[in-house]
Design a protein around this motif. Sequence first.
Motif: not given
Length: 264
Positions: A40-45, A65-71
């Motif tokens: 859920l909290d993996t950062k995905v660009d 959104l930039g690099s944000v948590p997958f959720r």
Amino acid sequence: MAAVANTGDVNLAFDASVPPGSTFKMVSALALLDKGAVTLDTKVDCPKNATVDGRSYKNSHNMALGSVPFRVDFARSCNTAFIGLAPKLGDDGLATTGRALGLEGKWDMGVNAFTGKVSTGGSATERASASFGQGTTVVSPLAMAAATAAVARGQWQQPVVLTDPAPAEKAAPGPELNAGSVEAVRTMMREVVTTGTGSALKDIPGEPVYGKTGTAEFDNNPANTHAWWVGWQGDIAFAVFVEKGGDSGTSSVPVAEKFLRGLA
């Protein structure tokens, strides 16, 4: 108990063969979680644009959104985040997960229905497109409603329309879904409503509403799109499909809101 509503003379609810658009991120996310590719909290660009083998992709409303948590990528429906993750799905990750949710299955309901066809393998652009419900993946609203019910329940079970006489060869229930993965998808589908693209439904009376919006291109003109919403409240799972409906926020989500308020 099942209910179906159509407008027009064709039973699109059961027979349509159309791209699911971003509602299919429910399937992609479950596949990625099962593979351990994300949490859920993996950062995905989530950039505004992505290019794969010369083909350019973008997000709705040019979102970045930039690099944000997958959720957050899921709740805000970031196409480019899923495109970046597409290689982690492998050749058959989408199809394997889709089949666990009943897609492509042989259903005996007493009436004809299209259960879907999920993209497998293909070029880098096909895999990128398939990650957010485009490419060669096609479904019916019924198939997506049943897949959504499987996420809500933790296991796919075949819908039944005619009970007397009962279907002779009702499909067996699907496998139990990975508890951790499916709970994470539920969490994200709730956040679609509380903080994401389905926020118009956050004040629906009664039990919490879960879901996923979708806008699906169906020809070579990006201006032509179908609008989707899949979700559930309590023990009622459903899909809304608006043919040529454009943006889901102005077509399919209001239909879902009217439906749920009518049940309240």
